[in-house]
Design an enzyme around this catalytic site. Structure first.
Site, mmCIF file in Angstrom:
data_model
loop_
_atom_site.group_PDB
_atom_site.id
_atom_site.type_symbol
_atom_site.label_atom_id
_atom_site.label_comp_id
_atom_site.label_asym_id
_atom_site.label_seq_id
_atom_site.Cartn_x
_atom_site.Cartn_y
_atom_site.Cartn_z
ATOM 1 N N LYS A 11 -5.348 -6.572 1.769
ATOM 2 C CA LYS A 11 -4.153 -7.230 1.243
ATOM 3 C C LYS A 11 -2.903 -6.554 1.772
ATOM 4 C CE LYS A 11 -1.819 -7.767 -3.154
ATOM 5 N NZ LYS A 11 -1.741 -7.361 -4.515
ATOM 6 N N LYS B 95 -5.050 -1.897 0.241
ATOM 7 C CA LYS B 95 -3.846 -2.574 -0.243
ATOM 8 C C LYS B 95 -2.636 -1.803 0.290
ATOM 9 C CE LYS B 95 -1.323 -4.024 -4.334
ATOM 10 N NZ LYS B 95 -1.344 -4.200 -5.782
#
Ligand code: PBG
Length: 328
Positions: free
Chosen positions: A252, A199
């Site tokens: 992400k 992330k």
């Protein structure tokens, strides 16, 4: 004069039928996970200004929305709470409240549609007065090891409410193993973990932070979320999470990180998810609403791009509209 070519790749593109035979990747409704924003109250729907077409819903309307998604064949949702500042504190106490809005919503969805996979978010930010994913010390740093038990309590509370898959998005070190252990000790051996493994500290989360009023009060998230310049580090994070017991690993954001999906997919023994985040959604919507791009074609091409990059599943705010198009 007849030209002789040894290769004519266009032969495999001559008709829709031949193209469908040679197609390497396909998008299906079963690849999709819909993120939903929850607010307190009844019969309430608040549009998110920076995400046209997306609203925050009260519990009763979320259940309705899940029924619609279920009828369209969408297998899973992931939930995010939008809470009043008055319930936020430094230790994110509300996150472990078994009677909290989030827990009640999980239970209501599972009661109404038992087959719907309910995924939960684990991070302190929606409940934290500091707006950070981890515990903020007096010096303003994020303390990894104080955060772990808070995340574990949050996970247990979500599991008790009936969550199927716990998804830690906080990026603290060692949290997957710590949460796995806590779940197993409490008997939740069937509750899965989808780790937000790679992330990034991304500017693409802007509209999401508007939706939840969860932007950090001070500083940024760069000491825990990843540097957008790195890809080897993403592979390392994913391998660590798999080792600690992750059932699914995630990359992400999506579009600027397709190479990361590929790199993680090549080494991963578990399925890879991608999060097509709020800023990506907002950009496509804005251009579509101006008539600058063909909305449906651009969205479907984007989704297929994630599949081609190696994603097994896609968390996307486009899920409902894509599910509709795929069922037409
Ligand atoms: C919170 C969280 C964020 C997103 C998912 N979980 C925001 C952040 O880390 O600041 C972003 C999702 C999106 O932008 O759609 N831990």
């Amino acid at each position: 004069m007849t030209i002789t070519l040894t290769s004519r790749p266009r032969r495999n593109r001559l008709s829709e039928n031949i193209r469908s035979l040679v197609r390497e990747n396909n998008l299906q409704v079963t690849d999709l996970i819909m993120p939903l924003f929850i607010i307190d109250g009844t019969n309430k729907q608040q549009p998110v200004e920076s995400m046209p077409g997306i609203s925050r819903f009260s519990l009763d309307l979320i259940v309705q929305e899940c029924k619609t998604l279920n009828q369209l064949g969408v297998p899973a949702v992931v939930l995010f709470p939008s809470l009043d500042d008055t319930v936020k504190d430094a230790r994110a106490t509300e996150s472990a409240n078994d009677d909290g809005l989030y827990q009640r919503t999980i239970a209501a969805i599972k009661a109404a549609i038992p087959e719907m996979i309910v995924m939960t978010d684990v991070a302190m930010d929606p409940y934290s007065s500091d707006g950070h994913d981890g515990f903020v010390t007096e010096q303003g740093t994020i303390d990894n090891d104080i955060t772990l038990p808070i995340l574990a309590e949050m996970s247990l509370s979500q599991a008790r409410a009936g969550a199927d898959v716990i998804a830690p998005s906080d990026m603290m070190d060692g949290r997957v193993g710590y949460i796995r252990e806590a779940l197993d000790q409490a008997g939740f051996t069937n509750v899965g973990i989808m780790a937000y493994s790679a992330k990034y500290a991304s500017a693409y989360y802007g509209p999401f932070r508007d939706a939840l009023s969860s932007a950090p009060k001070h500083g940024d998230k760069k000491t825990y979320q990843m540097d957008p310049a790195n890809v080897k580090e993403a592979v390392r994070e994913a391998l660590l999470d798999i080792d600690e017991g992750a059932d699914i690993v995630m990359v992400k954001p999506g579009l600027p990180y397709l190479d990361v999906i590929r790199a993680v997919e090549e080494v991963s023994e578990v399925p890879v998810a991608v999060y097509n985040v709020s800023g990506e959604y907002a950009m496509v919507k804005a251009a579509s609403m101006n008539g600058w791009i063909d909305h449906k074609k651009v969205v479907l091409e984007t989704m297929l791009g994630f599949k081609r990059a190696g994603a097994s599943m896609i968390l996307s705010y486009h899920t409902k509209e894509v599910a509709r198009w795929l069922s037409e």
